[in-house]
Design an enzyme around this catalytic site. Structure first.
Site, PDB file in Angstrom:
ATOM      1  N   LYS A  84       0.860  -1.186   0.000  1.00 18.79           N
ATOM      2  CA  LYS A  84       0.000   0.000   0.000  1.00 18.79           C
ATOM      3  C   LYS A  84       0.901   1.243   0.000  1.00 18.79           C
ATOM      4  O   LYS A  84       2.029   1.143   0.431  1.00 18.79           O
ATOM      5  CB  LYS A  84      -0.883   0.026   1.257  1.00 18.79           C
ATOM      6  CG  LYS A  84      -1.653  -1.255   1.532  1.00 18.79           C
ATOM      7  CD  LYS A  84      -2.901  -1.340   0.706  1.00 18.79           C
ATOM      8  CE  LYS A  84      -3.664  -2.628   1.022  1.00 18.79           C
ATOM      9  NZ  LYS A  84      -4.719  -2.915   0.074  1.00 18.79           N
ATOM     10  N   HIS A  87      -6.729 -13.437  -7.354  1.00 16.90           N
ATOM     11  CA  HIS A  87      -7.539 -12.514  -6.555  1.00 16.90           C
ATOM     12  C   HIS A  87      -8.979 -12.580  -7.044  1.00 16.90           C
ATOM     13  O   HIS A  87      -9.220 -12.748  -8.231  1.00 16.90           O
ATOM     14  CB  HIS A  87      -6.984 -11.093  -6.667  1.00 16.90           C
ATOM     15  CG  HIS A  87      -7.592 -10.160  -5.662  1.00 16.90           C
ATOM     16  ND1 HIS A  87      -8.836  -9.596  -5.835  1.00 16.90           N
ATOM     17  CD2 HIS A  87      -7.139  -9.717  -4.468  1.00 16.90           C
ATOM     18  CE1 HIS A  87      -9.115  -8.840  -4.777  1.00 16.90           C
ATOM     19  NE2 HIS A  87      -8.114  -8.893  -3.935  1.00 16.90           N
TER      20      HIS A  87
END
Length: 465
Positions: free
Chosen positions: A165, A284
């Site tokens: 992130k 994902h």
């Protein structure tokens, strides 16, 4: 008796409670909510017809084929316990209706058209029994759990990951630096976020190069094999394969794909490439909640999970279970077993509607990710066992001292939990104590425990609007 035109009565053809299902049939469990005034049987046989050979009127070309051989059959209907006007309809489809090795075709057939059917208020596909004959037409996961452990040389514990992130806005160089710090601190993997593809501020090729550099540097310094899930998802299959090829040329161990937004055809293509070229494949599930969140309409995630195991992937995100409701824990563990195990017994309390035999198809590692931190480690170890990837994004990068200490804290917490479990301690009861003891000899872990001591994410589940 000749051909008679006219609108069809589906009941005569498609509702067959006396039918004995075959080992080669694909079986589906639908949760049907009929429109007011529509009897459940009618809704059930309409589903069977509409998702197989049915059309709304009699057509003379029906006489050129054998409907009996090719039709789906609604073979059982039962009310859903505790629900008003909801029914489970069980439909059996003959195997001839499906193209070999194509998840795409399987879904187009079973859920392609029928969900817009007017007689139904809502429709949900709860589970599929995939016959072994059909499973054997799929390659499945590129490598599977055992081969992955052998490639990584990591045994007897869950694997640790971290999503880098902020997911958008970093330059490739800074992104690579964050990757290096996490891997150096003790994580096994770092991860591209699902929407990190290729943008003006960070083109995919630059990211791949700097992440590879980070991996090699961390490997040299720790003596452990490291990986970063390089997201190969892109706008065309050709571009996706181009990215996977470049990853292979860099010699990295693993790439990644968003299988629902990318599509099953692209995913299966990539899975084949990964097996042929020795790359692990991380999957994902971006977009899954669009399909699986509503309790009475759509598809349950266990169906998407089974489909992924057939299409191919070595890891897949599967929820965290922690801090959620107890009932959900059993349901989640149900599809976690469907991903990992070879043979899963029917068990309605765990949401498993059919016994499923995978005939030695490789298993998929479930990935627990989203809002977890060091205090969750005992519960995660207890719930998932060794075969899982535990992914801490903010739970690594949010450490007050930085990424590497955040990684150290997670690794120490994990090793402490695994050791405690192996010594026979009960993590469910003594988990907090195990973490507190480990804090004494790890300042990094102590700092992490201080930051996250009070955080919980507890809301009632939202599954109907």
């Amino acid at each position: 008796d000749g051909f008679k035109a006219g609108v069809k009565d589906y009941r005569l053809t498609y509702y067959t409670p006396e039918y004995q299902t075959k080992d080669t049939d694909i079986l589906a469990a639908f949760r049907v909510t009929p429109q007011p005034g529509v009897p459940p049987e009618e809704a059930g046989w309409a589903v069977a017809a509409e998702s197989s050979t049915g059309t709304w009127t009699t057509v003379w070309t029906d006489g050129l084929t054998s409907l009996d051989r090719y039709k789906g059959r609604c073979c059982d209907i039962e009310p859903v316990p505790g629900e008003d006007n909801q029914y489970f309809a069980y439909v059996a489809y003959p195997l001839d209706l499906f193209e070999e090795g194509s998840v795409t075709n399987m879904f187009t057939s079973i859920v392609g058209n029928v969900f817009g059917f007017k007689a139904l208020r809502a429709l949900r596909l709860e589970d599929l029994r995939i016959p072994t004959a059909y499973i054997q037409t799929f390659q499945g996961p590129p490598h599977g759990i055992q081969v992955e452990r052998d490639k990584l040389n990591k045994y007897g514990r869950p694997l640790l990951g971290c999503t880098i992130k902020p997911k958008l806005g970093l330059s490739a160089k800074n992104y690579g630096r964050a990757v290096y710090e996490c891997l150096r601190g003790g994580l096994d993997f770092t991860k591209d976020d699902e929407n990190v593809n290729s943008r003006a501020f960070m083109r995919w090729r630059d990211r791949f190069v700097f992440c590879a550099e980070a991996i090699y540097k961390a490997q040299a310094e720790t003596g452990e094999i490291k990986g970063h899930y390089l997201n190969a998802t892109s706008g065309t299959c050709e571009e996706m394969i181009k990215r996977a090829v470049f990853a292979r040329e860099l010699g990295v161990p693993i790439v990644m794909h968003d299988y629902l937004t990318g599509g099953f055809t692209a995913n299966t293509t990539l899975a084949h490439y990964c097996r042929d070229n020795g790359l692990l494949l991380h999957i994902h599930r971006a977009m899954h909640a669009v399909i699986d969140r509503q309790k009475n309409h759509g598809m349950h995630f266990r169906v998407l999970a089974k489909a992924l195991r057939m299409s191919g992937g070595d890891h897949i995100h599967a929820g965290t279970v922690v801090g959620k409701l107890e009932g959900e824990r059993e349901i989640t563990l149900g599809f976690v077993d469907l991903l990992r195990d070879d043979f899963i017994e029917k068990d309605r309390s765990r949401g498993i509607y059919f016994t499923q035999d995978w005939v030695s198809m490789p298993g998929v590692l479930p990935v627990a990710s989203g809002g977890i931190h060091v205090w969750h480690m005992p519960a995660l170890t207890e719930i998932f066992g060794d075969d899982a990837v535990l992914q801490f994004g903010g739970g690594t990068l949010g450490h007050p001292w930085g990424n590497a200490p955040g990684a150290v804290a997670n690794r120490v917490a994990l090793e402490a939990c695994v050791q405690a479990r192996n010594e026979g301690r009960d993590l469910a009861r003594e988990g907090n104590e195990v973490i507190r003891e480990a804090c004494k000899w790890s300042p990094e872990l102590a700092a992490a425990c201080e930051v996250w001591k009070e955080i919980k994410f507890e809301f009632a589940t939202v599954d109907t609007l």
